[in-house]
Design an enzyme around this catalytic site. Sequence first.
Site, PDB file in Angstrom:
ATOM      1  N   GLU A  97       0.963  -0.872   0.208  1.00 10.98           N
ATOM      2  CA  GLU A  97       0.307  -0.331   0.047  1.00 10.98           C
ATOM      3  C   GLU A  97       0.983   1.782  -0.242  1.00 10.98           C
ATOM      4  O   GLU A  97       1.841   1.225   0.385  1.00 10.98           O
ATOM      5  CB  GLU A  97      -0.904   0.167   1.117  1.00 10.98           C
ATOM      6  CG  GLU A  97      -1.786  -0.829   1.574  1.00 10.98           C
ATOM      7  CD  GLU A  97      -2.575  -0.547   2.619  1.00 10.98           C
ATOM      8  OE1 GLU A  97      -2.972   0.102   3.507  1.00 10.98           O
ATOM      9  OE2 GLU A  97      -2.941  -2.020   3.492  1.00 10.98           O
ATOM     10  N   CYS A 110       3.215   7.574   1.641  1.00  9.25           N
ATOM     11  CA  CYS A 110       3.902   7.345   2.918  1.00  9.25           C
ATOM     12  C   CYS A 110       3.893   6.313   2.049  1.00  9.25           C
ATOM     13  O   CYS A 110       2.787   5.234   1.465  1.00  9.25           O
ATOM     14  CB  CYS A 110       2.146   7.464   3.584  1.00  9.25           C
ATOM     15  SG  CYS A 110       2.810   6.089   4.953  1.00  9.25           S
ATOM     16  N   CYS A 121       3.934  -5.420  15.939  1.00  8.52           N
ATOM     17  CA  CYS A 121       3.721  -4.418  17.129  1.00  8.52           C
ATOM     18  C   CYS A 121       1.901  -4.684  17.164  1.00  8.52           C
ATOM     19  O   CYS A 121       1.306  -4.673  15.853  1.00  8.52           O
ATOM     20  CB  CYS A 121       3.852  -2.981  16.638  1.00  8.52           C
ATOM     21  SG  CYS A 121       5.547  -2.671  16.408  1.00  8.52           S
ATOM     22  N   CYS A 124      -0.999  -3.147  15.520  1.00  8.13           N
ATOM     23  CA  CYS A 124      -0.549  -2.246  14.086  1.00  8.13           C
ATOM     24  C   CYS A 124      -1.192  -3.778  13.003  1.00  8.13           C
ATOM     25  O   CYS A 124      -1.089  -4.879  13.163  1.00  8.13           O
ATOM     26  CB  CYS A 124       0.970  -2.626  13.773  1.00  8.13           C
ATOM     27  SG  CYS A 124       1.025  -2.096  11.629  1.00  8.13           S
ATOM     28  N   CYS A 338      -2.118   2.541   8.494  1.00  4.59           N
ATOM     29  CA  CYS A 338      -1.644   1.680   7.421  1.00  4.59           C
ATOM     30  C   CYS A 338      -1.633   0.378   7.412  1.00  4.59           C
ATOM     31  O   CYS A 338      -1.417  -1.223   8.513  1.00  4.59           O
ATOM     32  CB  CYS A 338       0.077   1.793   7.861  1.00  4.59           C
ATOM     33  SG  CYS A 338       0.328   3.365   7.667  1.00  4.59           S
TER      34      CYS A 338
HETATM   35  N1  SAH Z   1       7.427   0.161  11.082  1.00  2.00           N
HETATM   36  C1  SAH Z   1       7.866   1.303  11.026  1.00  2.00           C
HETATM   37  C2  SAH Z   1       7.363   2.221  10.102  1.00  2.00           C
HETATM   38  C3  SAH Z   1       6.508   1.868  10.164  1.00  2.00           C
HETATM   39  S1  SAH Z   1       4.182   2.681  10.897  1.00  2.00           S
HETATM   40  C4  SAH Z   1       7.891   2.360  12.289  1.00  2.00           C
HETATM   41  O1  SAH Z   1       7.216   1.071  13.671  1.00  2.00           O
HETATM   42  O2  SAH Z   1       7.980   3.347  12.594  1.00  2.00           O
HETATM   43  C5  SAH Z   1       4.645   3.378  10.703  1.00  2.00           C
HETATM   44  C6  SAH Z   1       3.296   4.655  12.007  1.00  2.00           C
HETATM   45  O3  SAH Z   1       2.164   4.109  12.086  1.00  2.00           O
HETATM   46  C7  SAH Z   1       4.579   4.088  13.285  1.00  2.00           C
HETATM   47  O4  SAH Z   1       4.766   4.919  14.250  1.00  2.00           O
HETATM   48  C8  SAH Z   1       3.363   3.507  14.090  1.00  2.00           C
HETATM   49  O5  SAH Z   1       4.007   2.933  15.001  1.00  2.00           O
HETATM   50  C9  SAH Z   1       2.196   3.615  13.726  1.00  2.00           C
HETATM   51  N2  SAH Z   1       1.158   2.476  13.612  1.00  2.00           N
HETATM   52  C10 SAH Z   1       0.789   1.896  12.837  1.00  2.00           C
HETATM   53  N3  SAH Z   1      -0.005   0.881  13.506  1.00  2.00           N
HETATM   54  C11 SAH Z   1      -1.299   2.050  13.567  1.00  2.00           C
HETATM   55  C12 SAH Z   1      -2.459   2.384  14.075  1.00  2.00           C
HETATM   56  N4  SAH Z   1      -3.107   1.523  13.928  1.00  2.00           N
HETATM   57  N5  SAH Z   1      -2.515   3.104  14.477  1.00  2.00           N
HETATM   58  C13 SAH Z   1      -2.001   4.492  14.717  1.00  2.00           C
HETATM   59  N6  SAH Z   1      -0.664   4.541  14.337  1.00  2.00           N
HETATM   60  C14 SAH Z   1      -0.225   3.687  13.939  1.00  2.00           C
END
Ligand code: SAH
Length: 351
Positions: A97, A110, A121, A124, A338
């Site tokens: 995406e 992005c 995480c 996520c 994302c």
């Molecule tokens: N792996 C990298 C980049 C991709 S995630 C990282 O962890 O930074 C990009 C951002 O989106 C990160 O800050 C992540 O913690 C956040 N993110 C992921 N899922 C999310 C969600 N459900 N709501 C808000 N932010 C989220």
Amino acid sequence: MMEVGIMVKSNIKNLTYEELERLLVDKGFPRYRANQIFKWIYKDVEEFEDMNNLPKDIINYLNDNFYIGIARVIDKQQSKDGTIKYLLGLEDNNAVECVLMKYKHGYSICISSQVGCRMNCSFCASTEGGLVRNLRSGEMIEEIMAVERESGIKISNIVIMGIGEPFDNYDEVMKFLRTINHRDGINIGMRHITISTSGLVPAIYKFADENLQCNLAISLHSAKDEIRNKLMPINRKYNIAELMKACDYYIEKTNRRITFEYALIDGINDSKEDAKALSRLLKGKLCHINLIPINPVKGNEYKRSELNSIKEFMKIIKDNGIPVTLRRELGTDIEGACGQLRKSYLNDSVN
Ligand code: SAH
């Protein structure tokens, strides 16, 4: 590369300028041909034959050894606020995406850095199915080119915050940065690019030593190890103290401001005490905090913080003199978080 009679062609977009130049010189072609070819690739020609200032022998060489990789848009969702999310099909039928967003200063994209992710995480949407594979630098470039081609829009800013952990695909991401930044190619300034990491400490040191003007964002989400351990398993490998040491090194080495991302989750990391702990941790650092109301994801129970808690949280940070912003929410009506579009695509294909 070569097997009996079978030629394996590769995507020319995976080569950096320097690699292309070295290759052509090695094959006995003049150095300036690399410059011409590079310019054509990023003017988005789709066939080597269309590079009309090249002699036949180079075109034949390119055709025999390379192809120009193109990503297909397989799905697209447009939000009321103009944000457009694209699902791009890769040549091996995987999908990633990317999201196009409009800001005051222009268009930002992005992009994803991996197919899937192995960081796990808990909040996520990109972790389902784990890591499938790394993206090549040319595929990351294609995320930008495919969206520009589709939308007719010129992109001026890039955030590597889509699916994947960019520092888990370090070498290809560095190649991507150098290629996208090249003045004879797409030429997006390093200061207009942000890499976001979940906190792979050794890569942060390495990145600091690259001496790039690119921005760094750290996904922190809690200033307390016991909470961060639960949200982000990477914290069990590199805890907050180690992460902060790496951040201090980065700041000292580059003199650049780090953005700390903090997704506010109701009842998990959004108390006054959490805000105080965060302020203690970051006070005095060359940094900025970006608060994000969490995007609810199907399959987990996390809820967005109440508006009042968000305001209180923000005030505590401000009172400590730390610059803080609340991320402008874009595209929440199109599964803004994302990984969600790919996730529904995967689920559809399974069902
Ligand atoms: N792996 C990298 C980049 C991709 S995630 C990282 O962890 O930074 C990009 C951002 O989106 C990160 O800050 C992540 O913690 C956040 N993110 C992921 N899922 C999310 C969600 N459900 N709501 C808000 N932010 C989220």
